[in-house]
Design a protein around this motif. Structure first.
Motif, short mmCIF file in Angstrom:
data_model
loop_
_atom_site.label_atom_id
_atom_site.label_comp_id
_atom_site.label_asym_id
_atom_site.label_seq_id
_atom_site.Cartn_x
_atom_site.Cartn_y
_atom_site.Cartn_z
N ASP A 24 0.83 -1.21 0.00
CA ASP A 24 0.00 0.00 0.00
C ASP A 24 0.86 1.26 0.00
O ASP A 24 0.55 2.24 -0.67
N LYS B 222 0.89 4.21 -2.77
CA LYS B 222 0.64 5.61 -2.43
C LYS B 222 1.77 6.51 -2.91
O LYS B 222 1.53 7.58 -3.46
N THR C 268 -4.38 5.46 -5.30
CA THR C 268 -5.10 5.04 -4.11
C THR C 268 -5.17 3.52 -4.15
O THR C 268 -5.09 2.91 -5.21
N SER C 269 -5.30 2.91 -2.98
CA SER C 269 -5.28 1.45 -2.96
C SER C 269 -6.25 0.92 -1.92
O SER C 269 -6.52 1.58 -0.91
N HIS C 270 -6.77 -0.26 -2.17
CA HIS C 270 -7.51 -0.97 -1.15
C HIS C 270 -7.49 -2.45 -1.48
O HIS C 270 -7.08 -2.85 -2.58
N VAL C 271 -7.91 -3.25 -0.50
CA VAL C 271 -7.94 -4.69 -0.75
C VAL C 271 -9.38 -5.20 -0.59
O VAL C 271 -10.20 -4.60 0.11
N HIS C 272 -9.65 -6.29 -1.28
CA HIS C 272 -10.93 -6.97 -1.13
C HIS C 272 -10.65 -8.40 -0.72
O HIS C 272 -10.07 -9.16 -1.50
N LYS D 222 -6.82 -12.40 -1.28
CA LYS D 222 -7.41 -11.07 -1.43
C LYS D 222 -6.98 -10.43 -2.74
O LYS D 222 -5.92 -10.74 -3.29
N TYR E 79 -6.23 -3.58 -5.20
CA TYR E 79 -6.63 -2.59 -6.21
C TYR E 79 -5.70 -1.40 -6.21
O TYR E 79 -5.27 -0.93 -5.16
N GLN F 213 -8.93 -6.54 6.57
CA GLN F 213 -9.29 -5.24 6.01
C GLN F 213 -8.14 -4.50 5.38
O GLN F 213 -8.34 -3.64 4.52
N GLY F 214 -6.90 -4.80 5.81
CA GLY F 214 -5.79 -3.99 5.34
C GLY F 214 -4.74 -4.80 4.61
O GLY F 214 -4.98 -5.95 4.23
#
Lengths: 250, 250
Positions: free
Chosen positions: B94, B98, B103-107, B138, B141, B168-169
């Motif tokens: 992450d 950045k 921007t980043s996130h995980v699923h 996971k 993104y 979540q992270g």
DNA sequence: TAGTGGTCTAGACCACACG
DNA sequence: GTGTGGTCTAGACCACTAC
């Protein structure tokens, strides 16, 4: 007819078929080196047209599972994997190959003096935009299979004095045996699909994944000795590294 | 009609056409984001059937140059490249994203206790073949694009105590902020073509090259903290490293 | 000569996007 | 509804391999 699992509802036929064949290959139902039934026979087995079978086969080819041979049939691929160390990324390619039980040789495609491309000027710290460098392209073989295409640029002095040896042997070994002791490197690893040109050189289907090992190697007091890249078949090669971290990761 | 260069004699039509379109794309004749003429129109331009045009388009797709969108058209791809450091291979994903303006996130697809596969038993130095581990899968993104699938195995104690945060992270950041300071790693980089399943997860065509970053990370006095692999789109990602060599290369 | 994969055609129908 | 790409068919011809 395709054996229709209830879960395979929305999938295209060619996917259902290629997944089914893939499962059979991975279950060992077709062993490495073995021939699949002909396209015509598969068409009858699955009850679809030859075009659809060919589409399914194309899926398997793209996944590196089979190789078609005109006039002979479609054969399940063997599995190889040659690993190269990144902890010592300057490990001579030929040595790594020998250690892992392969004979190796190179075939030089090109070795000529040329005007340096601008990113080469920067990497080799050349005095001017018009500087000349030696430009080499060569195919690297493991046993009889072409596994990599190497593109290297040498400063003029190095390329000139070692011209004969560089054309016949492996880059790092040649430099080392001539007193150019490499002691540092900057590298970048990426992956690309094979273009048509590369697919011809490496005897693989268009689009097959290649590993690109970009390098800039130094000798002595941070003098650039060479830069370039090695494009290797990703079904044959991988890169390894062990790392120790000092202090905390930021 | 295909403009037949004398040198393009023995090439299949679909190759001649895809190479011609590729040259036009690389010359900027079709800009990134721009739409190509429809398959029907291209068929008329080149004087071939739609099937042959589709074969040529398939070549471009496999080379990562264009992306088809049903009902809309075929579009020239943008070029991205996010680099991850291997010199510090534990750089949190992450953070790297950045730093490079994404921007980043995980699923999280899966986070569950399971019997450890045998190679995980070995890597995490588990006491018995029947040991349990946490198994996470996971999607990562960058902006809104899925760029990687990560598969990680955690020892039971770590996975249990950090269950919520890990789901979540990002893995490395979560471990670090909870006092698990990673200090060593063994990694291996390879390339594979996307299977059908992976192509669905990452929204790419079947067979597209993926980089596989295999890792085994340690904390404290050589205690395994996690192992697994990150499969990333090779058109979006690369790995870099600087290396200093002590003494002579063997 | 027979069998195999490689190429290409002409045409059908479907699913999706857009106005 | 119109236009786009996605799937599938039936059939033709070619090039290569093996017997």
């Amino acid at each position: 007819m395709v054996s229709s699992k209830p879960s395979a509802d929305k999938q295209p036929l060619h996917i259902v078929i290629s997944e089914q064949l893939k499962a059979q290959i991975e279950a060992g139902q077709y062993a490495p080196g073995e021939r699949l039934p002909s396209e015509f026979d598969l068409g009858e087995v699955f009850g679809v047209s030859r075009t659809t079978i060919r589409r399914a086969i194309a899926n398997l080819i793209q996944q590196g599972l089979v190789t078609p041979q005109q006039g002979k049939g479609i054969f399940v691929n063997d599995r190889h994997k040659i690993s190269f160390s990144m902890a010592n990324p300057l490990m001579p390619f030929d040595l790594a190959l020998k250690q892992q039980g392969y004979t190796s040789h190179v075939h030089s495609l090109r070795f000529q003096l040329t005007k340096a491309p601008c990113e080469v000027v920067q990497k080799l710290q050349l005095p001017s935009q018009d500087s000349q460098v030696y430009w080499q392209e060569k195919i690297i073989y493991a046993d009889a299979s072409p596994i990599a295409l190497d593109i290297t640029y040498f400063p003029e002095v190095i390329g000139c004095s070692l011209a004969d040896q560089l054309q016949q042997g492996f880059t790092y070994s040649t430099l080392e045996t001539n007193g150019i002791n490499l002691n540092a490197a900057e590298v970048r690893l990426e992956g690309i699909p094979a273009t048509y040109e590369l697919s011809e050189y490496l005897a693989i289907p268009l689009g097959m994944p290649l590993l690109v090992f970009n390098y800039l190697v130094y000798w002595g007091k941070r003098s650039p000795a060479a830069c370039g890249k090695t494009l290797s078949r990703s079904d044959w090669t991988c890169y390894t590294s062990q790392i120790e971290i000092e202090g905390r990761i930021r």
